[in-house]
Design a protein around this motif. Structure first.
Motif, short mmCIF file in Angstrom:
data_model
loop_
_atom_site.label_atom_id
_atom_site.label_comp_id
_atom_site.label_asym_id
_atom_site.label_seq_id
_atom_site.Cartn_x
_atom_site.Cartn_y
_atom_site.Cartn_z
N ILE A 8 0.86 -1.18 0.00
CA ILE A 8 0.00 0.00 0.00
C ILE A 8 0.90 1.24 0.00
O ILE A 8 1.67 1.46 0.94
N ILE A 9 0.79 2.04 -1.05
CA ILE A 9 1.60 3.25 -1.20
C ILE A 9 0.99 4.40 -0.40
O ILE A 9 1.68 5.12 0.31
N ALA A 10 -0.29 4.59 -0.56
CA ALA A 10 -0.97 5.70 0.11
C ALA A 10 -2.42 5.30 0.37
O ALA A 10 -2.99 4.52 -0.39
N PRO A 11 -3.00 5.77 1.42
CA PRO A 11 -2.44 6.63 2.47
C PRO A 11 -1.50 5.82 3.38
O PRO A 11 -1.53 4.59 3.37
N HIS A 12 -0.71 6.51 4.17
CA HIS A 12 0.20 5.82 5.09
C HIS A 12 -0.52 5.40 6.36
O HIS A 12 -0.15 4.42 6.98
N ARG A 13 -1.54 6.18 6.72
CA ARG A 13 -2.30 5.90 7.95
C ARG A 13 -3.79 5.98 7.65
O ARG A 13 -4.20 6.64 6.70
N TYR A 14 -4.56 5.34 8.50
CA TYR A 14 -6.02 5.54 8.46
C TYR A 14 -6.61 5.21 9.81
O TYR A 14 -5.93 4.65 10.69
N ASN A 15 -7.85 5.60 10.00
CA ASN A 15 -8.52 5.43 11.29
C ASN A 15 -9.73 4.51 11.09
O ASN A 15 -10.81 4.98 10.75
N PRO A 16 -9.54 3.18 11.30
CA PRO A 16 -10.67 2.26 11.09
C PRO A 16 -11.76 2.42 12.14
O PRO A 16 -12.90 2.06 11.91
N ARG A 17 -11.43 2.95 13.31
CA ARG A 17 -12.33 3.11 14.45
C ARG A 17 -12.89 1.76 14.91
O ARG A 17 -12.81 0.77 14.20
N TYR A 18 -13.42 1.75 16.10
CA TYR A 18 -14.02 0.54 16.65
C TYR A 18 -15.13 0.91 17.62
O TYR A 18 -15.24 2.06 18.03
N CYS A 19 -15.96 -0.06 17.97
CA CYS A 19 -17.07 0.16 18.89
C CYS A 19 -16.74 -0.48 20.23
O CYS A 19 -16.23 -1.61 20.28
N LYS A 20 -17.01 0.25 21.29
CA LYS A 20 -16.72 -0.26 22.62
C LYS A 20 -17.72 0.33 23.60
O LYS A 20 -18.16 1.46 23.43
N GLY A 21 -18.04 -0.44 24.62
CA GLY A 21 -18.91 0.04 25.68
C GLY A 21 -20.03 -0.93 25.96
O GLY A 21 -20.25 -1.90 25.23
N ALA A 22 -20.72 -0.65 27.02
CA ALA A 22 -21.83 -1.51 27.43
C ALA A 22 -23.09 -1.13 26.67
O ALA A 22 -23.36 0.05 26.43
N CYS A 23 -23.84 -2.13 26.29
CA CYS A 23 -25.15 -1.89 25.69
C CYS A 23 -26.13 -1.60 26.81
O CYS A 23 -26.15 -2.31 27.81
N PRO A 24 -26.91 -0.55 26.70
CA PRO A 24 -27.86 -0.23 27.76
C PRO A 24 -28.92 -1.32 27.89
O PRO A 24 -29.20 -2.05 26.93
N ARG A 25 -29.49 -1.42 29.07
CA ARG A 25 -30.53 -2.45 29.27
C ARG A 25 -31.72 -2.20 28.38
O ARG A 25 -32.33 -3.13 27.90
N LEU A 26 -32.06 -0.94 28.16
CA LEU A 26 -33.14 -0.60 27.24
C LEU A 26 -32.50 0.02 26.01
O LEU A 26 -31.91 1.09 26.09
#
Length: 192
Positions: free
Chosen positions: A109-127
């Motif tokens: 991979i020539i470009a881009p050099h970096r990227y931000n795939p992001r992720y999901c984290k945290g508790a799912c609320p009861r409702l």
């Protein structure tokens, strides 16, 4: 918002309780054109009871609440959300910038050099609120975990929508190719 309404029940002469709620629209908005008013939304209230077979607790020694106190619940909600860790621990999108060199992909991979795939984290609320876009199965699974069998796991916080990433890459024959890879950046989260 989720709240235990037991303290807000007004007990009369019988063992039956009464709950008086008043819905106030805090954020009035507009839809479509600038001048088209939005129809007022109706509150959605979901009540479920823990079967203690003991009924409601006896009334406290404090004076009985009057109808003018019905707005207290709305004032208590912000404090309730803070106490529960609300926004910090809820299922949400988190940043995670990474370089293709860290992944060992910088040789093709020539470009881009970096990227931000992001992720999901945290508790799912009861409702599960409507903005989570959770499937009906997740809503039922949450109730099963709470009310029927705690061995059934709670729904998990996972990506809901993705966007692509465009890269310049070196082909096996040495040529350079522009390519778009689908579903590479998490855009929102849900509970499933």
């Amino acid at each position: 918002a989720e709240v235990d309404v037991t303290p807000y029940l007004m007990l009369g002469n019988s063992s039956a309780g009464t709950l008086a709620l008043r819905h106030i629209c805090v954020h009035a908005g507009r839809a479509g054109s600038r001048d088209a008013p939005v129809a007022p939304s109706h509150p959605f209230l979901l009540l479920y009871l823990n079967d203690t077979q003991a009924g409601l607790p006896p009334p406290a020694a404090e004076p009985r609440r009057h109808r003018r106190d019905t707005g207290v619940l709305a004032h208590d909600l912000p404090g309730y959300l803070r106490e529960q860790g609300g926004e910090k621990s809820d299922c949400s999108l988190r940043p995670f910038p990474v370089s293709f060199a860290q992944l060992g992909w910088d040789h093709w991979i020539i470009a881009p050099h970096r990227y931000n795939p992001r992720y999901c984290k945290g508790a799912c609320p009861r409702l599960l609120r409507y903005d989570y876009h959770a499937p009906n199965h997740a809503v039922v699974q949450s109730f099963v975990h709470q009310l029927v069998d705690a061995n059934v796991p709670q729904p998990s916080c996972v990506p809901y929508r993705y966007s692509p990433i465009s890269v310049l890459m070196i082909e096996r024959d040495g040529g350079i190719l522009y390519k778009e890879y689908e579903n590479m950046i998490a855009e929102s989260c849900t509970c499933r």
